[in-house]
Design an enzyme around this catalytic site. Sequence first.
Site, short mmCIF file in Angstrom:
data_model
loop_
_atom_site.label_atom_id
_atom_site.label_comp_id
_atom_site.label_asym_id
_atom_site.label_seq_id
_atom_site.Cartn_x
_atom_site.Cartn_y
_atom_site.Cartn_z
N LEU A 59 -60.15 -26.74 -22.51
CA LEU A 59 -61.35 -27.10 -21.75
C LEU A 59 -61.04 -27.37 -20.29
O LEU A 59 -61.56 -28.32 -19.69
CB LEU A 59 -62.06 -28.31 -22.39
CG LEU A 59 -62.57 -28.13 -23.82
CD1 LEU A 59 -63.18 -29.43 -24.34
CD2 LEU A 59 -63.58 -27.00 -23.90
N CYS A 60 -60.16 -26.55 -19.71
CA CYS A 60 -59.82 -26.72 -18.30
C CYS A 60 -59.77 -25.35 -17.61
O CYS A 60 -58.86 -25.06 -16.81
CB CYS A 60 -58.50 -27.47 -18.12
SG CYS A 60 -57.15 -26.91 -19.17
N GLY A 61 -60.73 -24.50 -17.96
CA GLY A 61 -60.83 -23.21 -17.30
C GLY A 61 -59.63 -22.32 -17.59
O GLY A 61 -59.10 -22.27 -18.70
#
Length: 289
Positions: free
Chosen positions: A87-89
Amino acid sequence: MPSLKDIKKRIGSVKNTQQITKAMKMVAAAKLRRAQDAAVAARPYAEKLQSVLSNLAAREEADAHPLLSQRGTSRALVVLMTADRGLCGGFNANVSKEAERFIRANEQGFDDIDLMIIGRKGRDFLKSRLGDKIVKVYENITTDATYKTAQLIGQEVVDAYSEEKYDAVFVLYNAFQSAIVQNVTLEQVLPIQPKEAEEGAEDSIDYIYEPDKAGVLSDILPKMVEVQFFRGLLESNASEQGARMSAMDSASRNASEMIGKLTLQYNRARQAAITKELMEIISGAESIK
């Protein structure tokens, strides 16, 4: 066409997701400030130490210390720094893809290239692509990285290089630039590279060793390796928080757009249902006449 109940339920689901993404953005923003300060504070010391030791390596013989010896190109080790969570690109994917690209591009230059991974996501990405090259994985150390952590990793790498298990060691991580920009950075850790003399510059720097050259080199050269790993961990942690904050902000905005579209769809469906009911009432009234 979905019913009014289905659309309303989906709107509620998206709103709940949006609350989660907003909360994650706030948490990442709070962590980013501390991580950024730590990464920026570590840069001057790491850069100055690297400059001093590069000058030192240019003046010393290769046999003065094992970490200065320039050997062949038989085996290399790549230390890859990723995160334990997603969930951090593209934070994890970008640096992992660069590791794969580097290994594929240098397979002819080295007889063998091993991969040490810091972070669960790097392992998950590369285990199906380069599983035979992964020699060790460290998990759950990236968020609260301390100098002691970097010291343990650095000592393991220094021992492996001193025992001639590897002829070169590289570190690959995301260098922090801003909350939306992280630069994939590849650095050679070992052997310590001598500084190239600039054309026309006078070689005026010299060093006095106290108590003796062997003692100083044995203490300071491994410390440089530890500092490089420590800086990489700090930069990677700051980049992770920045990437997560940016990704969660984008997710929150996308959720707002989706809620707007679903609300419009809900209103149209509701209006159509009301119109249909009115038509049925009018038709029933006309049939009674």
